[in-house]
Enzyme design. Structure first.
Site, PDB file in Angstrom:
ATOM      1  N   TYR A 117      68.052  99.284  19.605  1.00 19.34           N
ATOM      2  CA  TYR A 117      66.765  99.122  20.297  1.00 19.34           C
ATOM      3  C   TYR A 117      65.878  98.112  19.560  1.00 19.34           C
ATOM      4  O   TYR A 117      65.343  97.187  20.169  1.00 19.34           O
ATOM      5  CB  TYR A 117      66.044 100.474  20.412  1.00 19.34           C
ATOM      6  CG  TYR A 117      64.685 100.338  21.076  1.00 19.34           C
ATOM      7  CD1 TYR A 117      64.587 100.049  22.431  1.00 19.34           C
ATOM      8  CD2 TYR A 117      63.495 100.466  20.340  1.00 19.34           C
ATOM      9  CE1 TYR A 117      63.345  99.887  23.039  1.00 19.34           C
ATOM     10  CE2 TYR A 117      62.260 100.319  20.945  1.00 19.34           C
ATOM     11  CZ  TYR A 117      62.189 100.033  22.296  1.00 19.34           C
ATOM     12  OH  TYR A 117      60.960  99.865  22.898  1.00 19.34           O
ATOM     13  N   SER A 175      57.889  95.108  21.720  1.00 16.22           N
ATOM     14  CA  SER A 175      57.490  96.342  21.026  1.00 16.22           C
ATOM     15  C   SER A 175      57.077  95.957  19.602  1.00 16.22           C
ATOM     16  O   SER A 175      57.493  94.897  19.104  1.00 16.22           O
ATOM     17  CB  SER A 175      58.687  97.295  20.958  1.00 16.22           C
ATOM     18  OG  SER A 175      58.445  98.362  20.067  1.00 16.22           O
TER      19      SER A 175
END
Ligand SMILES: NC(=O)c1ccc[n+]([C@@H]2O[C@H](COP(=O)([O-])OP(=O)(O)OC[C@H]3O[C@@H](n4cnc5c(N)ncnc54)[C@H](OP(=O)(O)O)[C@@H]3O)[C@@H](O)[C@H]2O)c1
Length: 273
Positions: free
Chosen positions: A155, A142
């Site tokens: 995360y 990401s």
């Protein structure tokens, strides 16, 4: 051996980026193994793909948060005589909120899925690729991998791990004909935001990429042997900030961005807990 079908195992293929990666790889003639928990979704996708492309598609319902699941998957593949050409570690989820109040079991499950399962599957499948001198791994990281993310702390940290591991493996494997690529999408239309409890602001919503675009760019980058693929010019520019700005500024900006999206009923409940 060069005429063997190129089997791609895709985790998290039941929705979003994973389902689109399956469609792109199918269009390029890869045979597919689709993995996720929602088996009916995988079966529907397999049916759709096989109605368009003349390829074989297998489905396997697995919960990759389960510590035995990566080994079970490898054994199922062995039983079916499948030699994996490409591993796509895409399954993952996020959680927004305060580190100190989000449910600890969900935070640990996120690490088990985003980090542990991805590492175990890579470790189990890479040796065969190296032996055959072909194929590789496409890990979905990401843009969150490039900086700390207050209010989505675990995360962001899992994705930093995925990027770091992928870059290291890229260097170890490239001279042996095997590619390891980290795909680093920014905000993308999928079920991710509902699971993570993220609401995109009105400013951010028009900048969302489609999962289909992300998948196409990701597979192109993987097949070109790239170490890191950041889809979308805006996302690429965003990651430059973490290279050239002091870390204190980058983490404060990330925190402000997440805090703006964080204020909502769930967060207030977390604050009270
Ligand atoms: N969307 C974004 O903005 C964005 C941005 C950057 C990176 N990413 C990354 O992209 C990847 C794909 O996410 P997405 O956006 O496509 O979200 P998504 O639509 O929620 O897809 C997540 C996939 O992971 C699977 N999954 C979740 N938990 C699982 C488990 N325990 N075992 C096996 N499979 C599991 C889900 O299938 P089941 O529920 O059927 O198991 C689903 O197929 C993730 O790694 C995410 O971190 C997303």
């Amino acid at each position: 051996m060069a005429d063997d079908p190129r089997w791609a195992v895709i985790t998290g293929a039941s929705s979003g980026i994973g389902a689109e990666l399956a469609r792109v790889l199918a269009s390029k003639g890869y045979f597919l193994v689709l993995v996720a928990r929602r088996h009916e979704r995988l079966e529907a996708l397999a049916g759709e793909i096989q109605s368009v492309h003349k390829i074989e598609v297998e489905t396997m319902a697995l919960d990759l948060e389960d510590r035995e699941a990566p080994q079970d998957l490898v054994e199922m593949l062995r039983d079916r005589g499948i030699r994996v050409h490409t591993l796509v570690n895409n399954a993952g989820f996020g959680l927004r909120g305060n580190f100190a109040t989000l449910p600890v079991e969900r935070q640990m499950a996120m690490i088990d899925l985003n980090v542990r399962a991805l590492t175990a599957l890579s470790r189990l499948m890479l040796p065969g690729m190296l032996e055959r001198g072909r194929g590789g791994i496409l890990n979905v990281a990401s843009t969150a991998a490039f900086q700390a993310g207050p209010y989505m702390a675990v995360y962001y940290a899992t994705k930093a791990y995925v990027l770091s591991l992928s870059e290291a493996l890229h260097e170890e494997a490239k001279s042996r004909g095997v590619t390891v690529t980290a795909l680093c999408p920014g905000s993308t239309e999928s079920e991710f935001s509902a699971t993570a409890d993220v609401e995109y602001s009105r400013t951010l919503r028009p900048t969302l990429m489609t999962a289909a675009e992300v998948a196409r760019i990701g597979v192109e980058g993987y097949e070109a042997g790239k170490a890191i693929v950041i889809p979308g010019g805006g996302n690429w520019l965003g990651t430059l900030g973490s290279k050239f700005l002091p870390r204190v500024i980058v983490r404060r900006l990330a925190g402000r961005l997440q805090r703006g999206e964080v204020t909502g009923p769930r967060e207030e409940a977390n604050e009270r807990a």
